[in-house]
Scaffold this motif. Structure first.
Motif, PDB file in Angstrom:
ATOM      1  N   TYR A 164       0.810  -1.224   0.000  1.00 11.59           N
ATOM      2  CA  TYR A 164       0.000   0.000   0.000  1.00 11.59           C
ATOM      3  C   TYR A 164       0.845   1.277   0.000  1.00 11.59           C
ATOM      4  O   TYR A 164       0.356   2.324  -0.419  1.00 11.59           O
ATOM      5  CB  TYR A 164      -0.924   0.059   1.227  1.00 11.59           C
ATOM      6  CG  TYR A 164      -1.964  -1.021   1.327  1.00 11.59           C
ATOM      7  CD1 TYR A 164      -2.307  -1.804   0.229  1.00 11.59           C
ATOM      8  CD2 TYR A 164      -2.629  -1.258   2.528  1.00 11.59           C
ATOM      9  CE1 TYR A 164      -3.257  -2.798   0.332  1.00 11.59           C
ATOM     10  CE2 TYR A 164      -3.590  -2.255   2.636  1.00 11.59           C
ATOM     11  CZ  TYR A 164      -3.900  -3.033   1.541  1.00 11.59           C
ATOM     12  OH  TYR A 164      -4.832  -4.002   1.656  1.00 11.59           O
ATOM     13  N   VAL A 165       2.063   1.200   0.510  1.00 13.54           N
ATOM     14  CA  VAL A 165       2.837   2.425   0.719  1.00 13.54           C
ATOM     15  C   VAL A 165       3.008   3.275  -0.556  1.00 13.54           C
ATOM     16  O   VAL A 165       2.798   4.479  -0.515  1.00 13.54           O
ATOM     17  CB  VAL A 165       4.173   2.103   1.419  1.00 13.54           C
ATOM     18  CG1 VAL A 165       5.191   3.172   1.173  1.00 13.54           C
ATOM     19  CG2 VAL A 165       3.934   1.984   2.915  1.00 13.54           C
ATOM     20  N   PRO A 166       3.324   2.668  -1.724  1.00 15.80           N
ATOM     21  CA  PRO A 166       3.413   3.538  -2.905  1.00 15.80           C
ATOM     22  C   PRO A 166       2.088   4.223  -3.224  1.00 15.80           C
ATOM     23  O   PRO A 166       2.068   5.369  -3.666  1.00 15.80           O
ATOM     24  CB  PRO A 166       3.801   2.580  -4.029  1.00 15.80           C
ATOM     25  CG  PRO A 166       4.423   1.425  -3.356  1.00 15.80           C
ATOM     26  CD  PRO A 166       3.726   1.290  -2.040  1.00 15.80           C
ATOM     27  N   TYR A 167       0.977   3.513  -2.978  1.00 13.94           N
ATOM     28  CA  TYR A 167      -0.329   4.110  -3.293  1.00 13.94           C
ATOM     29  C   TYR A 167      -0.605   5.357  -2.455  1.00 13.94           C
ATOM     30  O   TYR A 167      -1.161   6.325  -2.963  1.00 13.94           O
ATOM     31  CB  TYR A 167      -1.448   3.067  -3.107  1.00 13.94           C
ATOM     32  CG  TYR A 167      -2.816   3.697  -3.160  1.00 13.94           C
ATOM     33  CD1 TYR A 167      -3.295   4.232  -4.359  1.00 13.94           C
ATOM     34  CD2 TYR A 167      -3.613   3.797  -2.029  1.00 13.94           C
ATOM     35  CE1 TYR A 167      -4.528   4.846  -4.420  1.00 13.94           C
ATOM     36  CE2 TYR A 167      -4.851   4.414  -2.078  1.00 13.94           C
ATOM     37  CZ  TYR A 167      -5.306   4.930  -3.276  1.00 13.94           C
ATOM     38  OH  TYR A 167      -6.520   5.551  -3.327  1.00 13.94           O
ATOM     39  N   VAL A 168      -0.210   5.338  -1.183  1.00 12.20           N
ATOM     40  CA  VAL A 168      -0.520   6.496  -0.338  1.00 12.20           C
ATOM     41  C   VAL A 168       0.499   7.630  -0.497  1.00 12.20           C
ATOM     42  O   VAL A 168       0.287   8.722   0.005  1.00 12.20           O
ATOM     43  CB  VAL A 168      -0.650   6.125   1.166  1.00 12.20           C
ATOM     44  CG1 VAL A 168      -1.758   5.123   1.371  1.00 12.20           C
ATOM     45  CG2 VAL A 168       0.648   5.631   1.730  1.00 12.20           C
ATOM     46  N   THR A 169       1.587   7.365  -1.209  1.00 10.44           N
ATOM     47  CA  THR A 169       2.634   8.390  -1.346  1.00 10.44           C
ATOM     48  C   THR A 169       2.384   9.278  -2.563  1.00 10.44           C
ATOM     49  O   THR A 169       1.840   8.819  -3.569  1.00 10.44           O
ATOM     50  CB  THR A 169       4.005   7.701  -1.483  1.00 10.44           C
ATOM     51  OG1 THR A 169       4.151   6.794  -0.405  1.00 10.44           O
ATOM     52  CG2 THR A 169       5.129   8.697  -1.451  1.00 10.44           C
TER      53      THR A 169
END
Lengths: 278, 330
Positions: free
Chosen positions: B152-157
């Motif tokens: 998920y981290v790339p999506y929220v960045t």
């Protein structure tokens, strides 16, 4: 438990490899931002020396980092406040109150999810920058995002799941609808408030296109816009811009990543899925 | 925090209450027996306060969605230029002229062609990878949360952050080329007219995948576990179970993921603007939205830009409809 051991090991290997591919650029970003001269060789990925905070000072010279972060904070908090205040009201009205037009509003909301922002870009720009004269203002930046429709869906979903008896009881005790909303309904949907805060925060903090259009004044630009301008214009004129770009990227990424890691249990599939699917 | 507090309640009332004075006064009559409000109730429903509470949202939808939507379509049929505030200028009706201008501009046609390349790479990859990773995540118990966070981290960045990183990874002397050595493409990824758009498609697939994994994970909760168990007893292997239980069970979500990834692709702007410095090399990675920006705001032709926008939306509608049929018939 269901699969045999070799398949299970394969599964973990696959997931671990994928996870590395997803996280590696973040590692690259942080390590590079803290290096005097970020290199792009495999060996340079595991530096043993040359640690520095100089890159953050460098990017701060080129874009007013604190000012840009502050702009991002104001923009994001404005959107968050609007979405929580008006979204909770609308979500409650759509799920718990009977009034004429409720069905129509719900259908309109479903339709709105289909309208791409990019078609609205030109007329919104004409309206907001031209007619309303809101170019280079926080109001102009916030307006198109003031209420997040996905958030209204999520609130509606959560309010719908509450048992009707609680509302009946409060009404019999003489509470007005606003009192019911404030004292009974909202405290019961705190997880929804957390979920909505998280997903709403991501939007304006990361948004590039709209604030890029509406802010020409560098002191009004949120960090995403300031950093983009640095990358596309200023970086070419600087001797070694890589460290500064990575330092700026860190400053923009870390607040959201930290918030997400802290509250990731509220980033749950069913809630957000419900919002997207309506 | 839950203690009733009249001043704060009033604060919540204010924006809506101003528009609907009856609703502003909290009292049992709004929800209870409103005999004295017979005609009003017939007109507005049992709890007219609902309208008051929804009013800010309704106004928002009207001013920020409905009106600009209509205005965009209107502009596309007129000869329209930006004017200084207060200045009145004629906007003569020109019919389909703006559409003709857009459709005879090779740069515009190129941008639609580029988006086709993008969708051909991004959409199937997104659907397949997110389905596979979601099923894999769903069947592990250890470290599941850590894996989820990683995806998920790339999506929220922010895109801008990650684009900064990818530019360094995929530049001429970037890490990817250093590792590839003699195998590195010449010219490099982002300045190669055959590779620029595929590179963008891969970036967007990587960045957005977490969101689609999230949707598939939700859908997997609704696939009954007994199905897998009985299939196992009947001797079905992991691939057979995926094909005959997981894929059909996820059909509705697959459709949603298809449509959302088409919409995301059609909205492409930041990546060509930054990653390939304005849609380069030589327009090989321009997108229709980048054209809307260039025509509408840089060159001052909002009429042609709106025509491009209308065509883009029609195209997305057609593609979404087609993918709906595709997933239904299978």
């Amino acid at each position: 438990m269901r699969t045999r051991t070799p398949a299970r090991i394969m599964l973990y290997v696959l997931l671990a490899l994928a996870a590395v591919a997803f996280v590696f650029p973040f590692y690259f970003m942080i390590v590079g931002a803290l290096q005097e001269d970020p290199t792009t060789t495999p060996a340079g990925m595991f530096p043993i020396g040359g640690w520095t905070l100089e890159n953050f000072a460098l990017i701060d010279e080129r874009v007013p980092l604190l000012r840009a972060l502050l702009n991002s904070v104001v923009f994001t908090l404005g959107v968050l406040l609007g979405t929580l205040t008006f979204g909770l009201c609308a979500g409650y009205a759509l799920s718990r109150l009977h009034w004429r037009g409720r069905g129509v509003l719900f259908v309109v909301m479903l339709g709105v999810q289909m309208v791409p922002f990019q078609l609205l870009m030109i007329p919104l720009y004409v309206q907001v920058a031209g007619s309303y004269g809101l170019g280079d203002t926080f109001a102009g930046m916030i307006l198109p995002f003031l209420i997040n429709t996905t958030a209204v869906f999520i609130f509606r979903q959560f309010f719908l799941a509450l048992p009707e008896e609680m509302f009946e009881a409060a009404r019999i005790d003489g509470a007005g609808e606003l009192r019911v909303l404030w004292s009974i309904a909202i405290p019961l949907v705190r997880p929804a408030v957390a979920t909505v805060t998280l997903i709403t925060f991501i939007g304006p903090w990361n948004e590039f296109l709209w604030p890029f259009l509406i802010t020409k004044d560098a002191t009004m630009q949120p960090l995403a816009v300031a950093l983009a301008n640095y990358i596309s214009n200023i970086a070419q004129t600087v001797a070694n811009p890589n460290g500064a770009i990575l330092a700026g990227a860190c400053a923009l990424a870390l607040p959201v990543v930290l918030l997400f890691c802290l509250f990731q249990k509220y980033f749950t599939a069913s809630d957000i899925g419900a919002g997207v699917k309506g | 925090m839950t203690t009733p507090n009249t001043t704060r309640t009033a604060g919540v009332t204010n924006p809506t209450g101003a528009a609907r004075p009856e609703g502003a006064e909290p009292g049992p009559r709004t929800g209870g027996s409103g005999a004295s409000h017979g005609p009003l109730r017939r007109l507005l429903g049992a709890q007219p306060l609902g309208l008051g509470l929804s009013l800010p949202y309704i106004l928002f939808l009207a001013t920020v969605m409905a009106y600009p939507l209509g205005y965009a379509v209107y502009i596309s049929f007129f000869d329209y230029v930006f004017t200084a505030p207060g200045m009145d200028m004629d906007h003569p009706f020109v019919g389909l002229e703006n559409y003709r201008i857009a459709l005879t501009d090779p740069r515009v046609l190129q941008s639609f062609g580029n988006i086709a390349v993008f969708l051909v790479i991004n959409v199937p990859l997104t659907v397949i990878l997110s389905m596979v990773f979601a099923s894999a995540l769903n069947s592990v118990t250890r470290w599941a949360a850590a894996f989820r966070v990683a995806f998920y981290v790339p999506y929220v960045t922010a895109s801008v952050s990650l684009i900064g990183v990818w530019m360094l990874l995929f530049s001429q002397d970037g890490l990817v080329n250093t590792i590839l050595g003699p195998l590195a493409p010449e010219p490099s990824w982002l300045v190669n007219d055959a590779l620029a758009m595929p590179s963008i498609a891969l970036f967007v697939t990587w960045k957005q995948l977490g969101f689609y994994i999230l949707l598939f994970l939700a859908a997997l909760q609704n696939v009954p576990g007994e199905l897998y168990e009985s299939a196992s007893t009947d001797g079905a292997g992991i691939l057979q179970r995926f094909r005959h239980i997981t894929v059909p069970g996820l059909r509705a979500t697959t459709m949603l993921v298809l449509i959302l990834s088409i919409i995301t692709g059609a909205n492409l702007f930041t990546e060509p603007y930054l990653l390939t410095s304005g849609g380069g090399p030589d327009g090989a990675s321009t997108s229709p939205v980048l054209m809307i920006y260039q025509k509408g705001i840089q060159q001052g032709n909002p009429d042609v830009a709106s025509a491009i926008g209308v065509m883009l939306v029609i195209l997305v509608g057609v593609l979404s409809l087609a993918s709906t049929r595709l997933t239904k018939e299978r």
